[in-house]
Write a protein that holds these residues in place. Structure first.
Motif, PDB file in Angstrom:
ATOM      1  N   LEU A 114     -12.050  20.110  62.140  1.00 27.92           N
ATOM      2  CA  LEU A 114     -10.627  20.047  62.510  1.00 27.92           C
ATOM      3  C   LEU A 114     -10.366  20.613  63.907  1.00 27.92           C
ATOM      4  O   LEU A 114      -9.341  20.325  64.510  1.00 27.92           O
ATOM      5  CB  LEU A 114      -9.773  20.789  61.485  1.00 27.92           C
ATOM      6  CG  LEU A 114      -9.659  20.127  60.117  1.00 27.92           C
ATOM      7  CD1 LEU A 114      -8.857  21.018  59.177  1.00 27.92           C
ATOM      8  CD2 LEU A 114      -9.029  18.754  60.219  1.00 27.92           C
ATOM      9  N   ALA A 115     -11.296  21.398  64.415  1.00 29.12           N
ATOM     10  CA  ALA A 115     -11.119  22.020  65.729  1.00 29.12           C
ATOM     11  C   ALA A 115     -11.131  21.000  66.861  1.00 29.12           C
ATOM     12  O   ALA A 115     -10.660  21.291  67.958  1.00 29.12           O
ATOM     13  CB  ALA A 115     -12.197  23.064  65.962  1.00 29.12           C
ATOM     14  N   SER A 116     -11.652  19.813  66.611  1.00 24.37           N
ATOM     15  CA  SER A 116     -11.653  18.781  67.646  1.00 24.37           C
ATOM     16  C   SER A 116     -10.480  17.816  67.507  1.00 24.37           C
ATOM     17  O   SER A 116     -10.283  16.944  68.344  1.00 24.37           O
ATOM     18  CB  SER A 116     -12.970  18.000  67.618  1.00 24.37           C
ATOM     19  OG  SER A 116     -13.103  17.320  66.387  1.00 24.37           O
TER      20      SER A 116
ATOM     21  N   THR B 103     -22.550  25.660  67.981  1.00 22.60           N
ATOM     22  CA  THR B 103     -22.744  24.225  68.158  1.00 22.60           C
ATOM     23  C   THR B 103     -21.486  23.416  68.437  1.00 22.60           C
ATOM     24  O   THR B 103     -21.583  22.325  68.989  1.00 22.60           O
ATOM     25  CB  THR B 103     -23.417  23.623  66.909  1.00 22.60           C
ATOM     26  OG1 THR B 103     -22.602  23.898  65.766  1.00 22.60           O
ATOM     27  CG2 THR B 103     -24.799  24.226  66.687  1.00 22.60           C
ATOM     28  N   ILE B 104     -20.322  23.886  68.071  1.00 17.31           N
ATOM     29  CA  ILE B 104     -19.098  23.106  68.273  1.00 17.31           C
ATOM     30  C   ILE B 104     -18.466  23.504  69.601  1.00 17.31           C
ATOM     31  O   ILE B 104     -18.179  24.679  69.834  1.00 17.31           O
ATOM     32  CB  ILE B 104     -18.102  23.310  67.112  1.00 17.31           C
ATOM     33  CG1 ILE B 104     -18.725  22.820  65.804  1.00 17.31           C
ATOM     34  CG2 ILE B 104     -16.787  22.593  67.406  1.00 17.31           C
ATOM     35  CD1 ILE B 104     -17.879  23.070  64.585  1.00 17.31           C
ATOM     36  N   LYS B 105     -18.255  22.501  70.453  1.00 14.07           N
ATOM     37  CA  LYS B 105     -17.687  22.791  71.765  1.00 14.07           C
ATOM     38  C   LYS B 105     -16.182  23.051  71.669  1.00 14.07           C
ATOM     39  O   LYS B 105     -15.534  22.653  70.697  1.00 14.07           O
ATOM     40  CB  LYS B 105     -17.973  21.650  72.734  1.00 14.07           C
ATOM     41  CG  LYS B 105     -17.255  20.362  72.403  1.00 14.07           C
ATOM     42  CD  LYS B 105     -17.550  19.296  73.437  1.00 14.07           C
ATOM     43  CE  LYS B 105     -16.703  18.065  73.141  1.00 14.07           C
ATOM     44  NZ  LYS B 105     -16.616  17.177  74.267  1.00 14.07           N
ATOM     45  N   ASN B 106     -15.665  23.703  72.674  1.00 14.94           N
ATOM     46  CA  ASN B 106     -14.222  23.914  72.795  1.00 14.94           C
ATOM     47  C   ASN B 106     -13.644  22.612  73.342  1.00 14.94           C
ATOM     48  O   ASN B 106     -13.697  22.352  74.544  1.00 14.94           O
ATOM     49  CB  ASN B 106     -13.925  25.090  73.720  1.00 14.94           C
ATOM     50  CG  ASN B 106     -14.442  26.401  73.160  1.00 14.94           C
ATOM     51  OD1 ASN B 106     -14.635  26.538  71.963  1.00 14.94           O
ATOM     52  ND2 ASN B 106     -14.668  27.364  74.023  1.00 14.94           N
ATOM     53  N   SER B 107     -13.106  21.801  72.461  1.00 13.65           N
ATOM     54  CA  SER B 107     -12.770  20.410  72.777  1.00 13.65           C
ATOM     55  C   SER B 107     -11.576  20.203  73.688  1.00 13.65           C
ATOM     56  O   SER B 107     -11.513  19.202  74.397  1.00 13.65           O
ATOM     57  CB  SER B 107     -12.515  19.641  71.479  1.00 13.65           C
ATOM     58  OG  SER B 107     -13.654  19.645  70.671  1.00 13.65           O
TER      59      SER B 107
ATOM     60  N   LYS C  28     -11.500  31.351  72.504  1.00 11.74           N
ATOM     61  CA  LYS C  28     -12.467  32.448  72.512  1.00 11.74           C
ATOM     62  C   LYS C  28     -13.622  31.960  71.661  1.00 11.74           C
ATOM     63  O   LYS C  28     -13.419  31.536  70.517  1.00 11.74           O
ATOM     64  CB  LYS C  28     -11.870  33.727  71.917  1.00 11.74           C
ATOM     65  CG  LYS C  28     -12.864  34.864  71.737  1.00 11.74           C
ATOM     66  CD  LYS C  28     -13.213  35.482  73.058  1.00 11.74           C
ATOM     67  CE  LYS C  28     -14.102  36.704  72.871  1.00 11.74           C
ATOM     68  NZ  LYS C  28     -14.556  37.226  74.146  1.00 11.74           N
ATOM     69  N   ARG C  29     -14.812  31.979  72.224  1.00 13.25           N
ATOM     70  CA  ARG C  29     -15.987  31.524  71.476  1.00 13.25           C
ATOM     71  C   ARG C  29     -16.922  32.700  71.250  1.00 13.25           C
ATOM     72  O   ARG C  29     -17.283  33.412  72.177  1.00 13.25           O
ATOM     73  CB  ARG C  29     -16.713  30.439  72.242  1.00 13.25           C
ATOM     74  CG  ARG C  29     -17.883  29.872  71.465  1.00 13.25           C
ATOM     75  CD  ARG C  29     -18.560  28.797  72.251  1.00 13.25           C
ATOM     76  NE  ARG C  29     -19.225  27.874  71.349  1.00 13.25           N
ATOM     77  CZ  ARG C  29     -19.722  26.743  71.719  1.00 13.25           C
ATOM     78  NH1 ARG C  29     -19.616  26.360  72.976  1.00 13.25           N
ATOM     79  NH2 ARG C  29     -20.331  25.971  70.854  1.00 13.25           N
TER      80      ARG C  29
ATOM     81  N   TYR D 276      -6.053  29.343  65.269  1.00 12.41           N
ATOM     82  CA  TYR D 276      -6.911  28.599  64.350  1.00 12.41           C
ATOM     83  C   TYR D 276      -8.305  29.187  64.487  1.00 12.41           C
ATOM     84  O   TYR D 276      -8.878  29.219  65.581  1.00 12.41           O
ATOM     85  CB  TYR D 276      -6.926  27.113  64.695  1.00 12.41           C
ATOM     86  CG  TYR D 276      -7.772  26.284  63.761  1.00 12.41           C
ATOM     87  CD1 TYR D 276      -7.349  26.037  62.470  1.00 12.41           C
ATOM     88  CD2 TYR D 276      -8.992  25.764  64.161  1.00 12.41           C
ATOM     89  CE1 TYR D 276      -8.121  25.282  61.596  1.00 12.41           C
ATOM     90  CE2 TYR D 276      -9.763  25.007  63.302  1.00 12.41           C
ATOM     91  CZ  TYR D 276      -9.326  24.772  62.018  1.00 12.41           C
ATOM     92  OH  TYR D 276     -10.089  24.032  61.154  1.00 12.41           O
ATOM     93  N   ILE D 277      -8.852  29.699  63.398  1.00  8.36           N
ATOM     94  CA  ILE D 277     -10.182  30.314  63.387  1.00  8.36           C
ATOM     95  C   ILE D 277     -11.118  29.391  62.622  1.00  8.36           C
ATOM     96  O   ILE D 277     -10.810  28.969  61.516  1.00  8.36           O
ATOM     97  CB  ILE D 277     -10.139  31.699  62.704  1.00  8.36           C
ATOM     98  CG1 ILE D 277      -9.163  32.617  63.442  1.00  8.36           C
ATOM     99  CG2 ILE D 277     -11.534  32.305  62.645  1.00  8.36           C
ATOM    100  CD1 ILE D 277      -8.876  33.916  62.724  1.00  8.36           C
ATOM    101  N   HIS D 278     -12.262  29.091  63.233  1.00  6.75           N
ATOM    102  CA  HIS D 278     -13.200  28.203  62.545  1.00  6.75           C
ATOM    103  C   HIS D 278     -14.647  28.566  62.829  1.00  6.75           C
ATOM    104  O   HIS D 278     -14.964  29.174  63.843  1.00  6.75           O
ATOM    105  CB  HIS D 278     -12.956  26.735  62.938  1.00  6.75           C
ATOM    106  CG  HIS D 278     -13.420  26.400  64.323  1.00  6.75           C
ATOM    107  ND1 HIS D 278     -14.708  25.976  64.585  1.00  6.75           N
ATOM    108  CD2 HIS D 278     -12.780  26.410  65.509  1.00  6.75           C
ATOM    109  CE1 HIS D 278     -14.830  25.738  65.877  1.00  6.75           C
ATOM    110  NE2 HIS D 278     -13.677  26.012  66.459  1.00  6.75           N
ATOM    111  N   CYS D 279     -15.505  28.209  61.889  1.00  7.28           N
ATOM    112  CA  CYS D 279     -16.942  28.212  62.088  1.00  7.28           C
ATOM    113  C   CYS D 279     -17.365  26.753  61.936  1.00  7.28           C
ATOM    114  O   CYS D 279     -16.572  25.858  62.227  1.00  7.28           O
ATOM    115  CB  CYS D 279     -17.647  29.167  61.140  1.00  7.28           C
ATOM    116  SG  CYS D 279     -17.381  28.781  59.401  1.00  7.28           S
TER     117      CYS D 279
END
Length: 84
Positions: A8-10, A29-33, A41-42, A75-78
């Motif tokens: 959902l982050a993308s 592995t997931i880029k800041n889209s 913040k990564r 939104y916080i995600h892994c």
């Protein structure tokens, strides 16, 4: 504050519809889209239940506090849910 999946982050339509202003990315592995639309913040950690995220708590809490101070929505995600 919303904790969710990495896919959902993308999805910028979802993120904008929900009113998010900031994204905490807890993946390697997931880029800041969408850096032009959201503040990111990564924290590059593996999405495994054995990962010790506690070493990053200060940086995580500081970012969440900054979001709260500007009355943002985070939104916080892994990746798939093991380390968030």
């Amino acid at each position: 504050m919303f904790v969710g999946r990495g896919d959902l982050a993308s999805n910028s339509q979802f993120l904008e519809k929900m009113g998010f202003t900031h994204i905490l990315n807890l993946t390697k592995t997931i880029k800041n889209s969408h850096p032009a639309k959201f503040v990111y913040k990564r924290i590059p950690i593996d999405d495994k239940d054995t990962e010790d995220a506690s070493v990053h708590f200060r940086a995580i809490v500081d970012f969440i506090r900054r979001v709260a101070l500007c009355r943002g929505k985070i939104y916080i995600h892994c990746t798939v849910g093991a380390s968030r």
